[in-house]
Design a protein around this motif. Sequence first.
Motif, PDB file in Angstrom:
ATOM      1  N   GLN A   1       0.823  -1.210   0.000  1.00 44.17           N
ATOM      2  CA  GLN A   1       0.000   0.000   0.000  1.00 44.17           C
ATOM      3  C   GLN A   1       0.854   1.257   0.000  1.00 44.17           C
ATOM      4  O   GLN A   1       1.963   1.269   0.543  1.00 44.17           O
ATOM      5  CB  GLN A   1      -0.911   0.029   1.231  1.00 44.17           C
ATOM      6  N   ILE A   2       0.315   2.291  -0.630  1.00 44.55           N
ATOM      7  CA  ILE A   2       0.912   3.619  -0.576  1.00 44.55           C
ATOM      8  C   ILE A   2      -0.199   4.621  -0.288  1.00 44.55           C
ATOM      9  O   ILE A   2      -1.383   4.301  -0.435  1.00 44.55           O
ATOM     10  CB  ILE A   2       1.625   4.007  -1.889  1.00 44.55           C
ATOM     11  N   VAL A   3       0.191   5.809   0.101  1.00 40.55           N
ATOM     12  CA  VAL A   3      -0.756   6.913   0.235  1.00 40.55           C
ATOM     13  C   VAL A   3      -0.410   7.896  -0.871  1.00 40.55           C
ATOM     14  O   VAL A   3       0.708   8.413  -0.927  1.00 40.55           O
ATOM     15  CB  VAL A   3      -0.663   7.569   1.630  1.00 40.55           C
ATOM     16  N   ALA A   4      -1.360   8.112  -1.783  1.00 41.28           N
ATOM     17  CA  ALA A   4      -1.121   8.980  -2.938  1.00 41.28           C
ATOM     18  C   ALA A   4      -2.465   9.441  -3.495  1.00 41.28           C
ATOM     19  O   ALA A   4      -3.520   8.946  -3.098  1.00 41.28           O
ATOM     20  CB  ALA A   4      -0.344   8.221  -4.005  1.00 41.28           C
ATOM     21  N   ASN A   5      -2.392  10.351  -4.435  1.00 44.94           N
ATOM     22  CA  ASN A   5      -3.577  10.771  -5.160  1.00 44.94           C
ATOM     23  C   ASN A   5      -3.874   9.706  -6.209  1.00 44.94           C
ATOM     24  O   ASN A   5      -3.016   9.437  -7.063  1.00 44.94           O
ATOM     25  CB  ASN A   5      -3.339  12.136  -5.808  1.00 44.94           C
ATOM     26  N   LEU A   6      -5.038   9.089  -6.145  1.00 42.46           N
ATOM     27  CA  LEU A   6      -5.368   7.969  -7.026  1.00 42.46           C
ATOM     28  C   LEU A   6      -5.351   8.364  -8.497  1.00 42.46           C
ATOM     29  O   LEU A   6      -4.816   7.638  -9.339  1.00 42.46           O
ATOM     30  CB  LEU A   6      -6.725   7.364  -6.658  1.00 42.46           C
ATOM     31  N   GLN A   7      -5.905   9.513  -8.836  1.00 44.87           N
ATOM     32  CA  GLN A   7      -5.947   9.938 -10.235  1.00 44.87           C
ATOM     33  C   GLN A   7      -4.529  10.142 -10.781  1.00 44.87           C
ATOM     34  O   GLN A   7      -4.212   9.719 -11.895  1.00 44.87           O
ATOM     35  CB  GLN A   7      -6.753  11.227 -10.368  1.00 44.87           C
ATOM     36  N   LEU A   8      -3.651  10.745  -9.982  1.00 44.24           N
ATOM     37  CA  LEU A   8      -2.279  10.971 -10.437  1.00 44.24           C
ATOM     38  C   LEU A   8      -1.480   9.671 -10.490  1.00 44.24           C
ATOM     39  O   LEU A   8      -0.666   9.468 -11.391  1.00 44.24           O
ATOM     40  CB  LEU A   8      -1.581  12.006  -9.545  1.00 44.24           C
TER      41      LEU A   8
ATOM     42  N   PHE B   1       9.007  -2.342   0.490  1.00 40.18           N
ATOM     43  CA  PHE B   1      10.106  -2.225   1.439  1.00 40.18           C
ATOM     44  C   PHE B   1       9.561  -1.573   2.711  1.00 40.18           C
ATOM     45  O   PHE B   1       8.409  -1.145   2.750  1.00 40.18           O
ATOM     46  CB  PHE B   1      11.252  -1.401   0.851  1.00 40.18           C
ATOM     47  N   THR B   2      10.390  -1.449   3.729  1.00 40.39           N
ATOM     48  CA  THR B   2       9.949  -0.887   5.005  1.00 40.39           C
ATOM     49  C   THR B   2       9.375   0.516   4.859  1.00 40.39           C
ATOM     50  O   THR B   2       8.310   0.813   5.368  1.00 40.39           O
ATOM     51  CB  THR B   2      11.121  -0.867   6.015  1.00 40.39           C
ATOM     52  N   GLU B   3      10.078   1.374   4.152  1.00 35.30           N
ATOM     53  CA  GLU B   3       9.684   2.783   4.058  1.00 35.30           C
ATOM     54  C   GLU B   3       9.115   3.192   2.702  1.00 35.30           C
ATOM     55  O   GLU B   3       8.762   4.351   2.521  1.00 35.30           O
ATOM     56  CB  GLU B   3      10.886   3.683   4.376  1.00 35.30           C
ATOM     57  N   GLU B   4       9.094   2.278   1.748  1.00 37.02           N
ATOM     58  CA  GLU B   4       8.625   2.663   0.423  1.00 37.02           C
ATOM     59  C   GLU B   4       8.136   1.460  -0.368  1.00 37.02           C
ATOM     60  O   GLU B   4       8.363   0.321   0.000  1.00 37.02           O
ATOM     61  CB  GLU B   4       9.729   3.389  -0.356  1.00 37.02           C
ATOM     62  N   CYS B   5       7.494   1.790  -1.470  1.00 37.02           N
ATOM     63  CA  CYS B   5       7.034   0.783  -2.423  1.00 37.02           C
ATOM     64  C   CYS B   5       7.584   1.198  -3.783  1.00 37.02           C
ATOM     65  O   CYS B   5       7.568   2.380  -4.126  1.00 37.02           O
ATOM     66  CB  CYS B   5       5.506   0.762  -2.441  1.00 37.02           C
ATOM     67  N   VAL B   6       8.091   0.240  -4.544  1.00 36.69           N
ATOM     68  CA  VAL B   6       8.652   0.522  -5.864  1.00 36.69           C
ATOM     69  C   VAL B   6       7.794  -0.168  -6.917  1.00 36.69           C
ATOM     70  O   VAL B   6       7.499  -1.356  -6.805  1.00 36.69           O
ATOM     71  CB  VAL B   6      10.115   0.030  -5.968  1.00 36.69           C
ATOM     72  N   VAL B   7       7.391   0.603  -7.933  1.00 35.96           N
ATOM     73  CA  VAL B   7       6.732   0.050  -9.108  1.00 35.96           C
ATOM     74  C   VAL B   7       7.770   0.136 -10.223  1.00 35.96           C
ATOM     75  O   VAL B   7       8.261   1.218 -10.547  1.00 35.96           O
ATOM     76  CB  VAL B   7       5.456   0.831  -9.480  1.00 35.96           C
ATOM     77  N   ASP B   8       8.122  -1.013 -10.793  1.00 33.04           N
ATOM     78  CA  ASP B   8       9.193  -1.122 -11.777  1.00 33.04           C
ATOM     79  C   ASP B   8       8.601  -1.647 -13.085  1.00 33.04           C
ATOM     80  O   ASP B   8       8.191  -2.802 -13.170  1.00 33.04           O
ATOM     81  CB  ASP B   8      10.262  -2.073 -11.225  1.00 33.04           C
ATOM     82  N   VAL B   9       8.543  -0.788 -14.098  1.00 32.43           N
ATOM     83  CA  VAL B   9       7.990  -1.153 -15.404  1.00 32.43           C
ATOM     84  C   VAL B   9       9.161  -1.499 -16.316  1.00 32.43           C
ATOM     85  O   VAL B   9       9.958  -0.631 -16.671  1.00 32.43           O
ATOM     86  CB  VAL B   9       7.146  -0.006 -15.997  1.00 32.43           C
ATOM     87  N   GLN B  10       9.271  -2.786 -16.656  1.00 30.27           N
ATOM     88  CA  GLN B  10      10.371  -3.268 -17.497  1.00 30.27           C
ATOM     89  C   GLN B  10       9.835  -3.699 -18.855  1.00 30.27           C
ATOM     90  O   GLN B  10       8.878  -4.470 -18.922  1.00 30.27           O
ATOM     91  CB  GLN B  10      11.086  -4.446 -16.828  1.00 30.27           C
ATOM     92  N   ASP B  11      10.483  -3.196 -19.913  1.00 31.18           N
ATOM     93  CA  ASP B  11      10.051  -3.561 -21.261  1.00 31.18           C
ATOM     94  C   ASP B  11      11.097  -4.428 -21.949  1.00 31.18           C
ATOM     95  O   ASP B  11      12.137  -4.728 -21.370  1.00 31.18           O
ATOM     96  CB  ASP B  11       9.700  -2.312 -22.083  1.00 31.18           C
ATOM     97  N   SER B  12      10.801  -4.826 -23.173  1.00 31.33           N
ATOM     98  CA  SER B  12      11.683  -5.729 -23.919  1.00 31.33           C
ATOM     99  C   SER B  12      12.311  -5.042 -25.125  1.00 31.33           C
ATOM    100  O   SER B  12      12.708  -5.692 -26.076  1.00 31.33           O
ATOM    101  CB  SER B  12      10.899  -6.966 -24.361  1.00 31.33           C
TER     102      SER B  12
END
Length: 170
Positions: free
Chosen positions: A66-73, A100-111
């Motif tokens: 989970q993160i806390v953010a603006n959903l639309q953004l 992770f403990t203090e953050e969440c990473v979204v990693d978009v990897q392409d080919s």
Amino acid sequence: ISDLQQVDKLFEELLTYVAFDEFDYERPKLQSTTIEVTAAVSRIVAEVTATDESALVEVKGAPGAQIVANLQLFDRAITNLLLNALAYGGPRVTIFVREFTEECVVDVQDSGPGIPELDRPKVIKPFVRLSKKKTPGTGLGLAIVSRIMKLHAGRLHILNAPSGGASIQL
């Protein structure tokens, strides 16, 4: 896509980019909510790929992150990254969600071919397009994502994906 639709899309992207002007001290406080990241990313992938049968997008990782953010953004940032990955590095894209403990990473990897290290600072600037390939777009996608991350006190990193291609991490 018609010329008029392209102009309309460019105008919309310009308005979005300018709306994030970091010198706008009168901007109201960002409306944030708790977002279940993997579920939200999976929803966005389903929406973006619904009309593209050639897209092969897989979401992996931390269910329940989970993160806390603006959903639309948040939706806009992930959508922009996914559309870029499909346009320049598709058709195979993998999105990793790491918690992770203090953050969440979204990693978009392409080919695709990836983004050369010297060009990485350039591609987050408005209107920069490295590819000479005729693809739809305005050159504002990563610039908008970068501003969204700044608004949320987050970061955008551009790396090489382990299997080749680009790895864009939020």
